[in-house]
Motif scaffolding. Structure first.
Motif, PDB file in Angstrom:
ATOM      1  N   GLY A 126       1.365  -3.800   1.539  1.00 42.73           N
ATOM      2  CA  GLY A 126       2.487  -3.054   0.971  1.00 42.73           C
ATOM      3  C   GLY A 126       2.031  -2.105  -0.126  1.00 42.73           C
ATOM      4  O   GLY A 126       2.450  -0.939  -0.171  1.00 42.73           O
ATOM      5  N   ASN A 127       1.156  -2.574  -1.010  1.00 46.91           N
ATOM      6  CA  ASN A 127       0.641  -1.721  -2.090  1.00 46.91           C
ATOM      7  C   ASN A 127      -0.174  -0.554  -1.540  1.00 46.91           C
ATOM      8  O   ASN A 127      -0.103   0.563  -2.062  1.00 46.91           O
ATOM      9  N   ALA A 128      -0.963  -0.799  -0.492  1.00 40.85           N
ATOM     10  CA  ALA A 128      -1.776   0.271   0.099  1.00 40.85           C
ATOM     11  C   ALA A 128      -0.897   1.356   0.721  1.00 40.85           C
ATOM     12  O   ALA A 128      -1.165   2.554   0.563  1.00 40.85           O
ATOM     13  N   VAL A 133       1.604   6.822   0.518  1.00 41.85           N
ATOM     14  CA  VAL A 133       2.799   7.678   0.484  1.00 41.85           C
ATOM     15  C   VAL A 133       2.896   8.409  -0.850  1.00 41.85           C
ATOM     16  O   VAL A 133       3.268   9.586  -0.897  1.00 41.85           O
ATOM     17  N   ALA A 134       2.533   7.760  -1.933  1.00 39.46           N
ATOM     18  CA  ALA A 134       2.597   8.397  -3.257  1.00 39.46           C
ATOM     19  C   ALA A 134       1.726   9.646  -3.311  1.00 39.46           C
ATOM     20  O   ALA A 134       2.036  10.589  -4.038  1.00 39.46           O
ATOM     21  N   SER A 137       3.801  12.722  -2.679  1.00 47.42           N
ATOM     22  CA  SER A 137       4.920  13.007  -3.579  1.00 47.42           C
ATOM     23  C   SER A 137       4.566  14.110  -4.558  1.00 47.42           C
ATOM     24  O   SER A 137       3.403  14.283  -4.920  1.00 47.42           O
ATOM     25  N   GLY A 138       5.585  14.842  -5.006  1.00 49.07           N
ATOM     26  CA  GLY A 138       5.408  15.839  -6.045  1.00 49.07           C
ATOM     27  C   GLY A 138       4.634  17.073  -5.628  1.00 49.07           C
ATOM     28  O   GLY A 138       4.147  17.803  -6.475  1.00 49.07           O
ATOM     29  N   ARG A 139       4.503  17.299  -4.330  1.00 50.96           N
ATOM     30  CA  ARG A 139       3.764  18.473  -3.868  1.00 50.96           C
ATOM     31  C   ARG A 139       4.697  19.666  -3.719  1.00 50.96           C
ATOM     32  O   ARG A 139       5.912  19.521  -3.685  1.00 50.96           O
ATOM     33  N   VAL A 147      11.084  14.050   4.565  1.00 50.81           N
ATOM     34  CA  VAL A 147      10.820  13.070   5.615  1.00 50.81           C
ATOM     35  C   VAL A 147      10.998  11.684   5.013  1.00 50.81           C
ATOM     36  O   VAL A 147      10.454  11.398   3.941  1.00 50.81           O
ATOM     37  N   ALA A 148      11.754  10.833   5.686  1.00 54.23           N
ATOM     38  CA  ALA A 148      11.903   9.449   5.234  1.00 54.23           C
ATOM     39  C   ALA A 148      10.662   8.671   5.639  1.00 54.23           C
ATOM     40  O   ALA A 148      10.262   8.687   6.800  1.00 54.23           O
ATOM     41  N   ALA A 149      10.031   8.030   4.688  1.00 52.59           N
ATOM     42  CA  ALA A 149       8.871   7.179   4.954  1.00 52.59           C
ATOM     43  C   ALA A 149       9.325   5.736   4.751  1.00 52.59           C
ATOM     44  O   ALA A 149       9.592   5.325   3.630  1.00 52.59           O
ATOM     45  N   VAL A 150       9.448   5.001   5.826  1.00 51.29           N
ATOM     46  CA  VAL A 150       9.982   3.642   5.774  1.00 51.29           C
ATOM     47  C   VAL A 150       8.953   2.682   6.360  1.00 51.29           C
ATOM     48  O   VAL A 150       8.464   2.889   7.466  1.00 51.29           O
TER      49      VAL A 150
END
Length: 158
Positions: A126-128, A133-134, A137-139, A147-150
């Protein structure tokens, strides 16, 4: 369940609260651009959140109506439930509009796999995924769409 929690027990409102937490203020138009859907939908739900005292309008120039959080209760179980509801509703919406999406956006990436892990490895996985995904972010948003990342990792108990 308190009245405030009941107001948050809707995936669109949960998404708005999460967006407000990350951005500070948001208009219904900005919410529609970030989360998908219409500004009218988000305007309605922002007014509902205001009705319960969870958000408030911020003074602004012109026609813009930005909103900010007032004091939203947050428990891990409540947030987890709200996020799952939003994920499910968003995916069903995607399936209903996929054929009308621009050609370059008509596909998604989904997979399913059963793996054997220890509880510690489950946490590490989960942490990986969160870390991966992080990195997206912020790009700069030019040429990109939301896009939903689930990802859901859970034990398969007999």
């Amino acid at each position: 369940m308190t009245e405030e929690q009941a107001a948050l027990d809707h995936p669109v409102r949960a998404a708005l609260v999460a967006l407000l937490r990350s951005r500070g203020t948001v208009t219904s138009t900005e919410a529609a651009r970030e989360l998908g859907g219409s500004s009218g939908l988000y305007s309605f739900h922002l007014r509902q959140l205001a009705r319960y005292g969870l958000v408030e309008e911020v003074a602004a120039e012109g026609r813009a109506r930005p909103w900010r959080l007032r004091g939203v209760p947050e428990t891990e179980a409540l947030q987890s439930s709200l996020h799952r509801g939003l994920e499910d509703e968003s995916y069903q919406h995607w399936l209903s509009v996929r054929d009308r999406a621009p050609q370059r956006w008509r596909r998604d990436q989904a997979f399913s796999e059963v793996v054997y892990l220890t509880p510690q490895e489950l946490t590490e996985l989960g942490n990986a995924v969160r870390a991966l995904v992080a990195g997206y972010s912020g790009r700069d948003q030019s040429g990109r769409g939301p896009v939903a990342a689930v990802a859901r990792f859970f034990p398969l108990i007999d």
